[in-house]
Design a protein around this motif. Sequence first.
Motif, PDB file in Angstrom:
ATOM      1  N   ILE A   6       0.838  -1.210   0.000  1.00 41.55           N
ATOM      2  CA  ILE A   6       0.000   0.000   0.000  1.00 41.55           C
ATOM      3  C   ILE A   6       0.870   1.256   0.000  1.00 41.55           C
ATOM      4  O   ILE A   6       0.620   2.214  -0.746  1.00 41.55           O
ATOM      5  N   LEU A   7       1.922   1.252   0.837  1.00 46.41           N
ATOM      6  CA  LEU A   7       2.817   2.415   0.900  1.00 46.41           C
ATOM      7  C   LEU A   7       3.540   2.643  -0.433  1.00 46.41           C
ATOM      8  O   LEU A   7       3.660   3.778  -0.902  1.00 46.41           O
ATOM      9  N   LEU A   8       4.000   1.556  -1.042  1.00 49.36           N
ATOM     10  CA  LEU A   8       4.695   1.679  -2.338  1.00 49.36           C
ATOM     11  C   LEU A   8       3.730   2.156  -3.425  1.00 49.36           C
ATOM     12  O   LEU A   8       4.086   3.005  -4.248  1.00 49.36           O
ATOM     13  N   ALA A   9       2.507   1.633  -3.421  1.00 44.08           N
ATOM     14  CA  ALA A   9       1.516   2.066  -4.417  1.00 44.08           C
ATOM     15  C   ALA A   9       1.200   3.548  -4.240  1.00 44.08           C
ATOM     16  O   ALA A   9       1.094   4.288  -5.231  1.00 44.08           O
ATOM     17  N   THR A  10       1.091   3.985  -2.991  1.00 41.92           N
ATOM     18  CA  THR A  10       0.835   5.407  -2.718  1.00 41.92           C
ATOM     19  C   THR A  10       1.993   6.264  -3.211  1.00 41.92           C
ATOM     20  O   THR A  10       1.786   7.296  -3.868  1.00 41.92           O
ATOM     21  N   SER A  11       3.207   5.822  -2.929  1.00 40.53           N
ATOM     22  CA  SER A  11       4.407   6.559  -3.340  1.00 40.53           C
ATOM     23  C   SER A  11       4.464   6.715  -4.862  1.00 40.53           C
ATOM     24  O   SER A  11       4.649   7.815  -5.382  1.00 40.53           O
ATOM     25  N   PHE A  12       4.290   5.602  -5.572  1.00 39.05           N
ATOM     26  CA  PHE A  12       4.357   5.657  -7.035  1.00 39.05           C
ATOM     27  C   PHE A  12       3.148   6.373  -7.630  1.00 39.05           C
ATOM     28  O   PHE A  12       3.264   7.057  -8.641  1.00 39.05           O
ATOM     29  N   GLY A  13       1.979   6.240  -6.989  1.00 36.84           N
ATOM     30  CA  GLY A  13       0.787   6.947  -7.456  1.00 36.84           C
ATOM     31  C   GLY A  13       0.962   8.453  -7.374  1.00 36.84           C
ATOM     32  O   GLY A  13       0.614   9.184  -8.317  1.00 36.84           O
ATOM     33  N   LEU A  14       1.511   8.928  -6.264  1.00 41.60           N
ATOM     34  CA  LEU A  14       1.755  10.366  -6.109  1.00 41.60           C
ATOM     35  C   LEU A  14       2.772  10.876  -7.129  1.00 41.60           C
ATOM     36  O   LEU A  14       2.638  11.979  -7.654  1.00 41.60           O
ATOM     37  N   LYS A  15       3.793  10.049  -7.420  1.00 41.87           N
ATOM     38  CA  LYS A  15       4.778  10.446  -8.440  1.00 41.87           C
ATOM     39  C   LYS A  15       4.132  10.548  -9.812  1.00 41.87           C
ATOM     40  O   LYS A  15       4.411  11.472 -10.572  1.00 41.87           O
ATOM     41  N   LEU A  16       3.267   9.597 -10.136  1.00 37.82           N
ATOM     42  CA  LEU A  16       2.582   9.619 -11.436  1.00 37.82           C
ATOM     43  C   LEU A  16       1.666  10.836 -11.578  1.00 37.82           C
ATOM     44  O   LEU A  16       1.520  11.392 -12.662  1.00 37.82           O
ATOM     45  N   LYS A  34      17.455   5.762  -6.180  1.00 38.49           N
ATOM     46  CA  LYS A  34      16.295   5.001  -6.680  1.00 38.49           C
ATOM     47  C   LYS A  34      15.844   3.962  -5.644  1.00 38.49           C
ATOM     48  O   LYS A  34      15.472   2.850  -5.987  1.00 38.49           O
ATOM     49  N   MET A  35      15.861   4.353  -4.383  1.00 40.76           N
ATOM     50  CA  MET A  35      15.540   3.397  -3.324  1.00 40.76           C
ATOM     51  C   MET A  35      14.081   2.927  -3.355  1.00 40.76           C
ATOM     52  O   MET A  35      13.791   1.803  -2.967  1.00 40.76           O
ATOM     53  N   THR A  36      13.157   3.759  -3.824  1.00 38.15           N
ATOM     54  CA  THR A  36      11.777   3.267  -3.905  1.00 38.15           C
ATOM     55  C   THR A  36      11.646   2.179  -4.965  1.00 38.15           C
ATOM     56  O   THR A  36      10.872   1.244  -4.803  1.00 38.15           O
ATOM     57  N   GLU A  37      12.435   2.292  -6.056  1.00 39.61           N
ATOM     58  CA  GLU A  37      12.440   1.235  -7.073  1.00 39.61           C
ATOM     59  C   GLU A  37      13.068  -0.046  -6.508  1.00 39.61           C
ATOM     60  O   GLU A  37      12.609  -1.152  -6.782  1.00 39.61           O
ATOM     61  N   VAL A  38      14.129   0.130  -5.700  1.00 42.34           N
ATOM     62  CA  VAL A  38      14.755  -1.022  -5.027  1.00 42.34           C
ATOM     63  C   VAL A  38      13.723  -1.684  -4.125  1.00 42.34           C
ATOM     64  O   VAL A  38      13.559  -2.912  -4.130  1.00 42.34           O
ATOM     65  N   ALA A  39      13.004  -0.862  -3.356  1.00 44.69           N
ATOM     66  CA  ALA A  39      11.990  -1.392  -2.438  1.00 44.69           C
ATOM     67  C   ALA A  39      10.897  -2.129  -3.200  1.00 44.69           C
ATOM     68  O   ALA A  39      10.461  -3.209  -2.789  1.00 44.69           O
ATOM     69  N   LEU A  40      10.464  -1.562  -4.313  1.00 43.88           N
ATOM     70  CA  LEU A  40       9.411  -2.210  -5.110  1.00 43.88           C
ATOM     71  C   LEU A  40       9.874  -3.551  -5.650  1.00 43.88           C
ATOM     72  O   LEU A  40       9.152  -4.558  -5.559  1.00 43.88           O
TER      73      LEU A  40
END
Length: 197
Positions: A103-113, A163-169
């Motif tokens: 959920i946190l990763l989806a929120t992070s990437f959603g806000l970036k988009l 690119k740590m969020t990409e690493v996390a994903l």
Amino acid sequence: MLILHEIPGRIRVYYETLVFSEKNCRRIQTSLSQKEGIIDFRIEPRITTLTVRYDPEILELNEVVRTLLVFQLYNDGEHISKTYVQGQKSFEREVQRSATSGILLATSFGLKLLGYPNVLIDTFATVFTGYTILSHGDRRKGRIHHPDILTAFITSFTLGPKKMTEVALTSWVINVLELINDYQKLHNHQALLQKSI
């Protein structure tokens, strides 16, 4: 259960978690004595091994292995082993952590988009995913061997700190695949329990 030696008509196995108490030894003896095709067997309680000789014309190897697998579920008090109950609780906690990370990763990437990146959410998503991944696995055997942890190390070196969020994903996706594998193991364990009762 680990198969130490196997030739047609003979198999020797090692039980890592089974306690060879008097009660469990009697249960194993009763079970094997009643099984058609078992010629003889030897229980070694001190080294937790069991050697079984069987007639390959009556029993196939996979039938013998299924019978021997059930013994690893024995407990001094009951059929349902503590390892299964603990494994089920641990799996539930891992699923909850993984869902929160997702959920946190989806929120992070959603806000970036949407063009509204949020550093705080990115950081929290990365940290919580790291916690999810590092808390996965068996503490006694060490967690470093899990593919999701190895993926985290490899992708963090490859993609770099920016690119740590990409690493996390990437690590989270591998974690989900590991959880599917863990679920399958738990399901197989439950099926063995039901057959043994």
